[in-house]
Motif scaffolding. Structure first.
Motif, PDB file in Angstrom:
ATOM      1  N   UNK A  68       0.825  -1.203   0.000  1.00 36.73           N
ATOM      2  CA  UNK A  68       0.000   0.000   0.000  1.00 36.73           C
ATOM      3  C   UNK A  68       0.863   1.257   0.000  1.00 36.73           C
ATOM      4  N   UNK A  69       1.951   1.234   0.773  1.00 35.43           N
ATOM      5  CA  UNK A  69       2.844   2.397   0.837  1.00 35.43           C
ATOM      6  C   UNK A  69       3.488   2.638  -0.526  1.00 35.43           C
ATOM      7  N   UNK A  70       3.945   1.553  -1.177  1.00 36.23           N
ATOM      8  CA  UNK A  70       4.540   1.699  -2.508  1.00 36.23           C
ATOM      9  C   UNK A  70       3.519   2.218  -3.509  1.00 36.23           C
ATOM     10  N   UNK A  71       2.295   1.706  -3.439  1.00 34.97           N
ATOM     11  CA  UNK A  71       1.254   2.150  -4.363  1.00 34.97           C
ATOM     12  C   UNK A  71       0.942   3.628  -4.142  1.00 34.97           C
ATOM     13  N   UNK A  72       0.907   4.056  -2.890  1.00 37.77           N
ATOM     14  CA  UNK A  72       0.648   5.467  -2.579  1.00 37.77           C
ATOM     15  C   UNK A  72       1.779   6.347  -3.111  1.00 37.77           C
ATOM     16  N   UNK A  73       3.025   5.886  -2.944  1.00 43.75           N
ATOM     17  CA  UNK A  73       4.163   6.658  -3.454  1.00 43.75           C
ATOM     18  C   UNK A  73       4.110   6.749  -4.978  1.00 43.75           C
ATOM     19  N   UNK A  74       3.779   5.652  -5.632  1.00 38.03           N
ATOM     20  CA  UNK A  74       3.671   5.666  -7.094  1.00 38.03           C
ATOM     21  C   UNK A  74       2.549   6.595  -7.548  1.00 38.03           C
ATOM     22  N   UNK A  75       1.429   6.581  -6.834  1.00 44.05           N
ATOM     23  CA  UNK A  75       0.318   7.445  -7.179  1.00 44.05           C
ATOM     24  C   UNK A  75       0.713   8.913  -7.038  1.00 44.05           C
ATOM     25  N   UNK A  76       1.399   9.223  -5.950  1.00 40.39           N
ATOM     26  CA  UNK A  76       1.827  10.601  -5.727  1.00 40.39           C
ATOM     27  C   UNK A  76       2.853  11.029  -6.782  1.00 40.39           C
ATOM     28  N   UNK A  77       3.770  10.126  -7.150  1.00 39.41           N
ATOM     29  CA  UNK A  77       4.761  10.451  -8.178  1.00 39.41           C
ATOM     30  C   UNK A  77       4.075  10.676  -9.522  1.00 39.41           C
TER      31      UNK A  77
END
Length: 121
Positions: A68-77
């Protein structure tokens, strides 16, 4: 929400529980080894199996939080990249509307009129 901090807290709590339960298990095992308490040992083994299942579930939860943290970071990027691209398009559109007329010395009667040296005719 800081997922890394949350994951670290879950891991630390899990490790404290593991150490505590391992110590309890060893203490029970040493206490029961001389008395022949087969039933108690069986209960301890069952508790150990249950704990292993809880440990597996905790590891799955940790992995889920990391995903979830990686997905959130990818979404923000992705969102930041799209915003930068939109800004670049906006700047390019503004620059495209700035029309500059070339000044050439030949053939333009109107420009000659405005570029004459003396306005006294």
């Amino acid at each position: 929400m800081d997922y890394a901090y949350e994951i670290d807290c879950v891991v630390e709590e899990h490790l404290r529980g593991v150490r505590r339960l391992q110590q309890e298990y060893e203490d029970m095992r040493q206490g029961l080894s001389g008395h022949g308490g087969a039933e108690v040992l069986a209960a301890v083994e069952q508790a150990r199996a249950e704990y292993a299942e809880q440990e597996r579930l905790a590891a799955e939860e940790k992995e889920r939080l990391e995903v979830e943290a990686r997905a959130e970071q990818e979404r923000m990027a992705t969102e930041a990249r799209e915003q930068r691209e939109a800004i670049a398009r906006s700047i390019a559109a503004r620059k495209a509307q700035d029309v500059v007329m070339p000044i050439d010395d030949e053939g333009d009667e109107e420009s000659e009129y405005y570029r004459r040296k003396s306005w006294l005719i």
